[in-house]
Design a protein around this motif. Structure first.
Motif, mmCIF file in Angstrom:
data_model
loop_
_atom_site.group_PDB
_atom_site.id
_atom_site.type_symbol
_atom_site.label_atom_id
_atom_site.label_comp_id
_atom_site.label_asym_id
_atom_site.label_seq_id
_atom_site.Cartn_x
_atom_site.Cartn_y
_atom_site.Cartn_z
ATOM 1 N N ALA A 1 -2.393 5.404 2.070
ATOM 2 C CA ALA A 1 -2.215 5.402 3.523
ATOM 3 C C ALA A 1 -2.550 4.019 4.073
ATOM 4 O O ALA A 1 -3.182 3.197 3.398
ATOM 5 C CB ALA A 1 -3.114 6.456 4.160
ATOM 6 N N VAL A 2 -2.132 3.756 5.308
ATOM 7 C CA VAL A 2 -2.407 2.453 5.920
ATOM 8 C C VAL A 2 -3.003 2.631 7.309
ATOM 9 O O VAL A 2 -2.808 3.651 7.973
ATOM 10 C CB VAL A 2 -1.141 1.570 6.012
ATOM 11 N N LYS A 3 -3.732 1.602 7.712
ATOM 12 C CA LYS A 3 -4.321 1.521 9.046
ATOM 13 C C LYS A 3 -4.552 0.049 9.330
ATOM 14 O O LYS A 3 -4.340 -0.799 8.454
ATOM 15 C CB LYS A 3 -5.623 2.321 9.118
ATOM 16 N N GLY A 4 -4.999 -0.288 10.538
ATOM 17 C CA GLY A 4 -5.165 -1.704 10.845
ATOM 18 C C GLY A 4 -6.148 -1.975 11.963
ATOM 19 O O GLY A 4 -6.194 -1.236 12.945
ATOM 20 N N ALA B 1 0.830 -1.206 0.000
ATOM 21 C CA ALA B 1 0.000 0.000 0.000
ATOM 22 C C ALA B 1 0.860 1.251 0.000
ATOM 23 O O ALA B 1 0.620 2.193 -0.776
ATOM 24 C CB ALA B 1 -0.931 -0.013 1.211
ATOM 25 N N ARG B 2 1.859 1.277 0.847
ATOM 26 C CA ARG B 2 2.738 2.449 0.917
ATOM 27 C C ARG B 2 3.507 2.641 -0.390
ATOM 28 O O ARG B 2 3.727 3.771 -0.834
ATOM 29 C CB ARG B 2 3.707 2.292 2.090
ATOM 30 N N GLN B 3 3.910 1.551 -1.012
ATOM 31 C CA GLN B 3 4.626 1.645 -2.285
ATOM 32 C C GLN B 3 3.758 2.267 -3.379
ATOM 33 O O GLN B 3 4.281 2.891 -4.308
ATOM 34 C CB GLN B 3 5.101 0.261 -2.717
ATOM 35 N N HIS B 4 2.450 2.115 -3.265
ATOM 36 C CA HIS B 4 1.544 2.685 -4.258
ATOM 37 C C HIS B 4 0.942 4.018 -3.802
ATOM 38 O O HIS B 4 -0.010 4.515 -4.409
ATOM 39 C CB HIS B 4 0.422 1.687 -4.575
ATOM 40 N N THR C 1 4.257 -3.671 14.369
ATOM 41 C CA THR C 1 4.621 -3.777 12.956
ATOM 42 C C THR C 1 3.962 -2.676 12.142
ATOM 43 O O THR C 1 4.592 -2.054 11.281
ATOM 44 C CB THR C 1 4.207 -5.156 12.407
ATOM 45 N N LEU C 2 2.693 -2.404 12.400
ATOM 46 C CA LEU C 2 1.984 -1.335 11.698
ATOM 47 C C LEU C 2 2.687 0.001 11.863
ATOM 48 O O LEU C 2 2.773 0.792 10.914
ATOM 49 C CB LEU C 2 0.551 -1.251 12.227
ATOM 50 N N ALA C 3 3.217 0.251 13.047
ATOM 51 C CA ALA C 3 3.855 1.538 13.328
ATOM 52 C C ALA C 3 5.046 1.814 12.417
ATOM 53 O O ALA C 3 5.399 2.979 12.182
ATOM 54 C CB ALA C 3 4.291 1.595 14.789
ATOM 55 N N HIS C 4 5.671 0.774 11.894
ATOM 56 C CA HIS C 4 6.807 0.965 10.977
ATOM 57 C C HIS C 4 6.374 1.589 9.654
ATOM 58 O O HIS C 4 7.215 2.082 8.896
ATOM 59 C CB HIS C 4 7.497 -0.374 10.701
ATOM 60 N N HIS C 5 5.087 1.553 9.358
ATOM 61 C CA HIS C 5 4.585 2.034 8.067
ATOM 62 C C HIS C 5 3.947 3.425 8.160
ATOM 63 O O HIS C 5 3.255 3.842 7.229
ATOM 64 C CB HIS C 5 3.574 1.034 7.506
#
Length: 413
Positions: A242-245, A236-239, A258-262
């Protein structure tokens, strides 16, 4: 003296402003007996009434001493779905765990079957009433997730419906691709292959077709592993999404770390979040989204670590999690009330969690969430004596006027 310069200006006069702006001293960021000047759909000035000179050709709205807040923001919802899961609720009331129902093919997969059975127009029709219910309570910005399609065609059907809802109603929609909500039945035992489909096809095409601005996952023992989610977040970040979980809801997976790294917009649910996860959220600047409706409806016993989040300075948003199985509530005010009663938030924290912090959880801090110069004029006028009444007193709607982008909602005026 402050004078309005354009005949197209709108001014709300004699208002008590709960700005939710932390740069304004005092509870709720209160400004007493103020006017809000609106130009081109945005707030152009906040003026004490004693300093305001209003020309006769301006559009004037007299708040008559009532409270004005920013529009409410529901930053976590699943309002687009087909069917009902009331029979599963009956089973849970009789003691059958949610995880057992899911393993038997119920839960999310039940909603997948019902959603797939509807055409796009039918899905739009059943979703409209839910959105209208949120609008009546003062919601002006709504996140809508996919996640009940679990194939490229069906997930994109849901996202198109989300987009159409934003075209039909005076509300801003934040669309989220949640293809990693459950492993679809046709991929049973082949979860890695389905993750590959999400990464290879769904994410790039959702970005290309402008159907989603963020990617979410369900990181849980009954859904996807931390490693699988990590791959999805990376893609997702490469494209440029944004990300969430959905993390730490049913078990301590360490997915938040792990999510926090993104650099996520948010981490949501968090009932089993530990100190490591709290520290990770604090470092990355992500928002903790609390979803008390699901906690209440599933009769959970483990609460999110609200005190730890407060001590670490992690902003906490509050949302409905409106969905057919675990939080079937089209009421953000109810979620705010539950956040206070069940999780110990103050009414001010709950209102902050559905305005300022919710805007941040959707990457929108720059244009909504507070009453401040330069922000969009998404405003609510309430017939209340104190802002806490918005959170406390349910059953009667004290909303007098709802304004979206500087225009009064005819259904509220």
């Amino acid at each position: 003296m402050n004078t309005l310069n354009k005949v197209t200006d709108t001014v709300i006069i004699h208002a008590q402003l709960a700005t939710m702006d932390t740069s304004v001293p005092g509870a709720y960021g209160t400004l007493r007996d103020h006017a809000v000047v609106i130009s081109g759909g945005k707030i152009s000035a906040l003026v004490p009434m004693a300093e305001l000179k209003v020309p006769p050709d301006a559009h004037v709205i007299d708040a008559q001493g009532r409270w004005v807040t920013p529009g409410l923001i529901d930053c976590h919802s699943h309002v687009v779905f087909g069917g009902t899961r009331v029979h599963e609720w009956e089973k849970r009331l009789c003691g059958v765990p949610y995880t057992e129902i899911a393993r038997q093919g119920g839960g999310i997969l039940n909603s997948v079957r019902a959603t797939r059975a509807l055409s796009e127009d039918q899905l739009l029709e059943v979703s409209c009433e839910r959105v209208k219910a949120l609008i009546r309570e003062g919601v002006t910005c709504l996140e809508i997730k996919s996640g009940y399609g679990l194939s490229t065609e069906e997930e994109f059907k849901m996202l198109r419906v989300a987009k159409r809802l934003g075209q039909l109603y005076s509300i801003e929609i934040s669309p989220t691709l949640l293809a990693a909500h459950a492993v679809p039945p046709e991929y049973k035992g082949r979860a890695d292959e389905y993750v590959d489909l999400i990464i290879r096809e769904m994410i790039p095409h959702a970005k290309e077709q402008q159907l989603a601005e963020a990617v979410d996952v369900f990181c849980e023992t009954i859904a996807f592993t931390v490693e699988q989610c990590d791959c999805i977040w990376s893609a997702a970040r490469q494209h440029g999404l944004a990300v969430k979980g959905h993390v730490e809801q049913l078990s301590p997976s360490q997915g938040t770390v792990t999510l926090a790294h993104h650099q996520p917009w948010s981490a949501d649910h968090l009932e089993y979040l530990d100190q490591n996860g709290v520290n990770a959220l604090a470092r990355c600047g992500g928002v903790a989204v609390l979803l008390p409706g699901a906690y209440y409806f599933m009769r959970e016993k483990t609460m999110p670590p609200v005190k730890l989040l407060q001590q670490a300075g992690v902003p906490m948003a509050v949302a409905t999690d409106m969905n057919p199985g675990t939080s079937p509530f089209c009421s953000l005010r109810l979620a705010m009330n539950m956040a206070c009663v069940l999780f110990g938030l103050t009414p001010e924290e709950a209102l902050m969690g559905t305005t300022r912090h919710a805007a941040r959880a959707l990457g929108r801090s720059g244009h909504c969430g507070t009453i401040a110069v330069g922000k969009v004029a998404d405003l609510l006028i309430w017939n209340i004596d104190h802002p806490a009444e918005i959170v406390c007193s349910l059953g009667v709607n004290p909303l007098v006027h709802r304004m979206f982008r500087g225009q009064l909602d005819a259904s509220q005026s």
